[in-house]
Scaffold this active site. Structure first.
Site, PDB file in Angstrom:
ATOM      1  N   HIS A  39     -75.577 -16.739 -44.838  1.00  0.00           N
ATOM      2  CA  HIS A  39     -75.739 -15.757 -44.045  1.00  0.00           C
ATOM      3  C   HIS A  39     -75.477 -14.193 -45.295  1.00  0.00           C
ATOM      4  O   HIS A  39     -76.294 -13.891 -45.105  1.00  0.00           O
ATOM      5  CB  HIS A  39     -75.629 -15.677 -42.396  1.00  0.00           C
ATOM      6  CG  HIS A  39     -76.104 -16.680 -41.991  1.00  0.00           C
ATOM      7  ND1 HIS A  39     -77.470 -16.891 -41.303  1.00  0.00           N
ATOM      8  CD2 HIS A  39     -75.112 -16.496 -40.947  1.00  0.00           C
ATOM      9  CE1 HIS A  39     -77.650 -17.386 -40.439  1.00  0.00           C
ATOM     10  NE2 HIS A  39     -77.100 -18.677 -40.434  1.00  0.00           N
ATOM     11  N   HIS A  76     -71.374 -22.028 -43.431  1.00  0.00           N
ATOM     12  CA  HIS A  76     -73.178 -21.210 -43.144  1.00  0.00           C
ATOM     13  C   HIS A  76     -72.797 -20.066 -43.161  1.00  0.00           C
ATOM     14  O   HIS A  76     -73.323 -19.582 -43.563  1.00  0.00           O
ATOM     15  CB  HIS A  76     -72.248 -22.688 -41.732  1.00  0.00           C
ATOM     16  CG  HIS A  76     -73.807 -21.788 -40.766  1.00  0.00           C
ATOM     17  ND1 HIS A  76     -74.568 -23.027 -40.777  1.00  0.00           N
ATOM     18  CD2 HIS A  76     -73.601 -20.593 -40.010  1.00  0.00           C
ATOM     19  CE1 HIS A  76     -75.220 -22.162 -39.851  1.00  0.00           C
ATOM     20  NE2 HIS A  76     -75.199 -20.385 -39.368  1.00  0.00           N
ATOM     21  N   GLU A  77     -71.138 -19.691 -42.556  1.00  0.00           N
ATOM     22  CA  GLU A  77     -71.713 -18.332 -42.722  1.00  0.00           C
ATOM     23  C   GLU A  77     -71.416 -17.456 -43.906  1.00  0.00           C
ATOM     24  O   GLU A  77     -72.390 -16.313 -43.602  1.00  0.00           O
ATOM     25  CB  GLU A  77     -70.692 -17.538 -41.444  1.00  0.00           C
ATOM     26  CG  GLU A  77     -70.264 -17.787 -40.601  1.00  0.00           C
ATOM     27  CD  GLU A  77     -71.077 -17.201 -39.500  1.00  0.00           C
ATOM     28  OE1 GLU A  77     -72.208 -16.335 -40.095  1.00  0.00           O
ATOM     29  OE2 GLU A  77     -71.865 -18.353 -39.220  1.00  0.00           O
TER      30      GLU A  77
END
Length: 478
Positions: free
Chosen positions: A29, A25-26
């Site tokens: 980003h 998920h990170e």
């Protein structure tokens, strides 16, 4: 002992799967942030004290003590408090937003609130109200530095569409993980479906509304058993109509009450012809999706239909790739429905945790509950190992879909809150340009600090409630 070890293994699988999901998920980003030139100071899994870290280039990568989230620390995620000021280095992670900035978090309530949001573009006199003080302290505590000479690499200086891409990168990664795992689950392992093979044959006819589980002496014999149907028989045809699905056979039986049915089955490699006459009885009604039809009070609706007393056996069938998107869509719909009805669901959980109520197996659960379910799956020796593995994959896939939907909720400090702020900023600037007004600048999300603080308190309380409920009255799928 083996059962205990398998139970622990199931928990570990979920913990690792969740950690990997958070890490990816990170990365969702991180990659667009670096591609757009934003300076990323940290990439961390977890929050709290750092357990391990290594610095590569300008970014520190590592793990923290509490594996309940993750974040990347981008330079200038929020605009400066005043013209010429410097932006804070902020993060994308939900929990990390609460604890990242400075040591005062442990000693000062105001600075805890301050890490939740952004500063204003202009200085604002403090007033005596609590809310104004919270907003002002938020702006003050947001003052941090960017690397001298790299002000152009701050997040807030990016065009709005690039900021939106960065913030949507995390949830999108969870969606992609969910899609891949669903593809593996449906196309690789397959799903259980009703076959045309007889799995059970009732010895007698019991009313559908009865709680009776065994035949009584005065119960009439079931037509299927009387005709000689046996478990393992594969239905081939009924009255000359080829049977391709169990639903088709059920429809013929229900419509043939009192009429003899010539049934051809395959038994031990040979065709066997039998004759059975369905008995007219009250049976529960089902819709086109094979779900029980209920009245306004929730009671199952019955109707008089033909009955043989046979049930299907299930079989694992690999699904086509085209089945993946509908399955993910159904999961997304279920999560959205759960979030929309969350208040009433939480009331049910309170009644169950502190009273005689029962937990809804389709209701919200905590990480503790997910771990317990995973442990139950792996320790169940009555099902094949392949089915246990597929169940764990399905569990992690569902977790990622839940993370995808939850992170899109338009509330700070979730990703959806940052996206909503950026879009609102774009709308304001668009109309300002249309009507030839002064550029309004970045949205003053610092004014959302009190609401954000309330949201965080509510989410934290909900998490504690779910953990408690999963300990004292856990959801069991078996």
């Amino acid at each position: 002992m083996e059962t205990v070890l398998l139970y622990i293994l199931g928990i570990l699988v979920v913990v690792v799967g969740l950690a990997v999901s958070i890490g990816l998920h990170e990365i969702g980003h991180l990659i667009p942030a670096k591609l757009f030139g934003v300076r990323v100071g940290q990439y961390m899994i977890g929050f709290g004290p750092t357990l391990f870290s290594r610095k590569f280039g300008e970014t520190e990568y590592g793990f923290k003590a509490i594996p309940m989230g993750g974040y990347i620390s981008m330079s200038g995620m929020y605009p400066p408090a005043k013209k010429g000021g410097k932006a804070r280095t902020a993060s994308t992670g939900f929990f990390q937003t609460l604890v990242q900035d400075d040591a005062k978090l442990a000693e000062d309530y105001k600075s805890t609130v301050a890490t939740l949001t952004t500063p204003d573009l202009t200085d604002e006199p403090r007033s005596g109200s609590v809310l104004s003080t919270m907003v002002s302290d938020a702006r003050d505590a947001s003052a941090a530095t960017v690397v001298e000479g790299e002000e152009h690499r701050t997040f807030y200086n990016l065009p709005i569409w690039k900021r939106v891409i960065i913030m949507l990168g995390g949830p999108t990664m969870n969606l992609l993980i969910g899609l891949v795992l669903y593809a593996v689950l449906l196309c690789g392992f397959g799903t259980a479906q009703l076959s045309t093979t007889v799995g059970s044959v009732s010895a007698c006819v019991i009313a559908s509304t009865s709680s009776q589980t065994e035949c009584a002496a005065d119960d009439p014999a079931a037509p299927g058993a009387a005709a000689g149907l046996k478990p393992g028989d594969k239905l081939f045809s009924m009255n000359g109509t080829a049977i391709t699905t169990w639903a088709q056979a059920t429809s013929i039986i229900r419509d043939s009450a009192g009429e003899p049915l010539t049934i051809v089955v395959e038994r031990d490699g040979a065709d066997v012809t039998l004759t059975a006459t369905p008995l007219l009885t009250d049976r529960v009604s089902y819709d086109s999706n094979n779900k029980v039809i209920e009245d306004s009070s929730g009671k199952a609706i019955t109707s008089k239909v033909g009955f043989l007393g046979i049930g299907p056996a299930s079989e694992i069938v690999q699904q086509p790739v085209s089945a993946v998107l509908p399955a993910v869509g159904n999961n997304i719909g279920s999560v959205v429905h759960l979030i929309v009805n969350l208040p009433s669901r939480l009331v049910d959980i309170v009644n169950a945790a502190f009273g005689p109520g029962e937990r809804d197996p389709n209701g919200p659960i905590s990480v503790v509950g997910v771990g317990r379910i995973a442990g139950e799956i792996t320790s169940l020796n009555t099902i094949p190992v392949v089915e246990r593995i597929s169940a764990l994959i399905g569990l992690i896939a569902s977790l990622n879909i839940a993370l995808f939907v939850f992170n899109l909720v338009p509330l700070m400090p979730l990703d959806g809150g940052h996206v909503a702020g950026a879009l609102w900023e774009g709308i304001r600037r668009f109309f300002a340009k249309i009507f030839k007004r002064r550029d309004p600048g970045p949205v003053d999300t610092a004014k959302m600090v009190p609401i954000t603080f309330v949201v965080v308190i509510l989410l934290g309380s909900m998490s504690l409630l779910l953990v408690y409920a999963d300990i004292v009255k856990p959801v069991s799928i078996f």
